[in-house]
Design an enzyme around this catalytic site. Structure first.
Site, short mmCIF file in Angstrom:
data_model
loop_
_atom_site.label_atom_id
_atom_site.label_comp_id
_atom_site.label_asym_id
_atom_site.label_seq_id
_atom_site.Cartn_x
_atom_site.Cartn_y
_atom_site.Cartn_z
CD GLU A 123 -3.02 -0.97 0.10
OE1 GLU A 123 -3.05 0.09 -0.59
OE2 GLU A 123 -3.83 -1.90 -0.07
NE ARG A 127 -4.11 2.74 -0.62
CZ ARG A 127 -5.30 2.72 -0.03
NH1 ARG A 127 -5.81 3.83 0.43
NH2 ARG A 127 -5.97 1.60 0.08
CG ASP A 263 -5.61 -7.73 -7.80
OD1 ASP A 263 -4.61 -8.00 -7.12
OD2 ASP A 263 -6.41 -6.82 -7.49
CD GLU A 377 -10.20 -2.34 -8.51
OE1 GLU A 377 -9.15 -2.17 -7.84
OE2 GLU A 377 -11.33 -2.05 -8.07
#
Length: 615
Positions: A123, A127, A263, A377
């Site tokens: 993260e 980010r 993913d 998404e």
């Protein structure tokens, strides 16, 4: 208590057939989006961004994230104004020079990472590191139209400092990083040795860009080793599991899929090739993509299977899978992308949002996965499919998404998580990615329909979007196209092949970025049969294994069961249930945001007095 019995293959096929028939019987109710309406929707999405951004700045800054119902804030990652960092390149994309410059100045003067905080490597990378790098590349370049005259690489310096504080996580026998690291003290001795495939394999873009901007290869090297470490543990079917022990390389969860925990591993294989021109990533992507399409794809859905046997584990659509059609557009595999997007969007139409999990066997929301945390998404794939096809149905889909968000997720100071997609119950939280991705892709969709005049579609560079939606430009400094293609030519057999390969590779990358073409498939340097998917080989030189002297097969693999399995019947699917929602009128006025820099400074000083920031 719900039954935990897993459905049989026959019941799955019956359910998929039901969904397929519902597509054929569902009437089309929406009228097409007109050019004038597309402009109105673009402006409405812009207002959505500022409603949420101003809510954050007024009520949560400099804490990490906004609590949009109660108009408060919370530290959710590291306590360093996460939402502001994540939103920087969206401000630039919208052409908001004043707020972009003021935000860059505040971050340059106030942000520092020498703090005793244990943070997620994944993260923090996507980010914070990605947000800093993207904003740096915009603020430092006159060609972007957003150059800040007083800017002197402060964000890049912060990014390098942060990158070095994340490096201890990669000190493992496998090269796959720990999931968390303390920004001051490194990895805790009790830190879990289990990490997700996405967590270990979705760091290459940000760390690679950092290496190329700082001329220090260490960042790119460690993340490439992490990808190699994961790929070395793949099964004989070329599938990877969801969670792995970073010390032993043993899989602790062998469910293979394209959604949760895996993913963006697939996403960054292709995007690392597109951005850096590194053929090794392309090779791995070809193998991984072919396996996913063979074992996970039940047209138009994707299921989770055991990575060794390909036996179906869960017939589940989870919302993170919705990025896949967009990735297929980049790979040039358009037809299955269209069918899968139609199926995924049918779930949105059924509930007004996509739940975290939708069971394909029971045709219902999965127990315990009823929420919609404002994920981007599906919007991302909608944008890419419209860019590739110009089919107006994707504008209709975007309009429905805007209407749902406005009708059910909008709250006093921003946009709320939806705790239950069937009852549209709101939850008092707004992830930073709502500003970094969700509204960004919606705005780009409608701006493209109007006639794009933005940094991405009409700017000086071609951009790769990170998995957090950050803009990473394919500049010569980053992409090194010439060197990459000469490298191809070094092992091709024809003596005069280098310039031809350069032309082919350049055309290939152009096709993958924009509207899909067939330059490679017609090239005499393409293999007559592709290795996998739709991306052909560049020239008939050495195989990847011959070139690098490695096979990526871990010697610890045990014998697997026969990998043959019955193919599921291919079905198209879309739900017949439709949620009709209405959008609210836009009330945004640019005049409300004058003297933003003064307001930002005043707001920060006021909050420093009452509640000093933890940075």
């Amino acid at each position: 208590m719900p039954s935990l019995r897993r459905p049989t293959s026959a019941s799955i096929l019956v359910s998929l057939l039901f969904l397929f028939l519902s597509v054929l019987l569902r009437p089309t109710l929406a009228d097409g989006v007109t050019p004038e309406e597309a402009k109105q929707l673009r402006d409405e999405v812009r207002e959505m961004f500022y409603h949420a951004f101003n809510g954050y700045m007024d009520h949560a800054f400099p804490l990490d994230e906004l609590k949009p119902q109660s108009c408060g804030g919370e530290d959710s990652l590291g306590g360093y104004a996460l939402t502001l960092i994540d939103a920087l390149d969206t401000l630039a994309l919208l052409g908001d020079r004043e707020r972009f410059a003021a935000s860059v100045e505040w971050i340059s003067k106030n942000l520092q990472f020498d703090i005793n905080k244990t943070v997620s490597v994944f993260e923090t990378t996507i980010r914070v590191l990605g947000g800093l790098l993207s904003a740096h590349l915009i603020a430092s370049d006159y060609a972007t139209g957003m150059r800040i005259p007083t800017y002197d690489n402060q964000l890049l310096n912060l990014a390098e400092d942060l990158g070095r504080r994340l490096l201890p996580a990669f000190d493992t026998p496998s090269g796959i990083p720990f999931g968390s690291v303390n920004l001051r003290h490194g990895v805790d001795e009790h830190e879990s040795k289990i990490t997700s495939t996405a967590g270990g394999g979705t760091l290459t873009l940000e760390f690679g860009v950092l290496s190329r901007l700082t001329n220090d290869p260490i960042f790119e090297q460690v993340t490439k080793n992490a990808v190699r470490g994961l790929w070395a543990q793949r099964s004989k079917l070329n599938l990877v599991g969801a969670h792995i022990n970073v010390f032993t390389g043993e899989w602790t969860q062998k469910d293979a899929g394209i959604g949760t925990s895996i993913d963006s591993f697939y996403e960054y294989l292709l995007k690392a090739y597109l951005l850096f021109g590194d053929e090794e990533y392309l090779y791995i992507f070809q193998e991984a993509y072919a396996a996913a399409m063979q074992y996970l794809y039940n047209d138009p859905w994707y299921v989770e299977v055991n990575m060794d046997s390909a036996a179906v584990v869960w017939p589940l659509f989870n919302s993170l899978q919705a990025f896949w059609p967009g990735l297929q557009v980049l790979a040039g595999d358009i037809d299955p992308a269209i069918r899968t997007h139609t199926a995924f969007f049918s779930v949105w139409k059924r509930y007004g949002f996509t739940p975290e999990g939708f069971n394909l066997a029971t045709v219902s929301v999965q127990h315990g996965q009823r929420s919609y945390p404002l994920r981007p998404e599906l919007m991302e794939s909608t944008y890419w499919l419209y860019k590739a096809t110009r089919d107006p149905k994707y504008l209709d889909a975007g309009r429905d998404m805007v209407a749902s968000l406005q009708h059910s997720a909008r709250c006093a100071c921003g946009y709320c998580h939806i705790a239950d997609v069937e009852f549209h119950k709101q939850e008092d939280h707004m992830e930073s990615f709502f500003l970094a991705e969700t509204v960004k892709y919606l705005w780009l969709l409608f701006d493209l329909a109007v006639g794009p005049d933005n940094l991405v579609d009409n700017g000086p560079y071609k951009y790769i979007f990170s998995t957090e939606g950050h803009l990473l430009p394919a500049t010569p400094e980053i992409s090194l196209v010439q060197e990459h293609c000469s490298y191809f030519g070094a092992y091709c057999n024809t003596s005069n092949i280098r310039q031809d390969v350069l032309d082919v590779a350049t055309n290939h990358r152009d096709n993958l970025y924009g509207r899909v073409g067939t330059a490679l498939s017609n090239s005499r340097y393409s293999d007559s049969t592709p290795v996998s998917g739709f991306i052909k080989g560049i020239c008939p030189g050495l195989t990847h294994g011959q070139k690098f002297g490695i096979s990526y097969i871990s010697p610890s693999h045990r014998a697997h069961e026969d990998d043959s399995r019955n193919q599921a019947e291919q079905t198209n699917a879309e739900s017949h249930s439709i949620v009709i929602v209405q959008s609210q009128n836009s009330d945004y006025s640019p005049s409300e945001n004058k003297n933003y820099h003064e307001k930002l400074v005043e707001l920060h000083e006021r909050k420093q007095t009452s509640d000093p920031p933890k940075i």
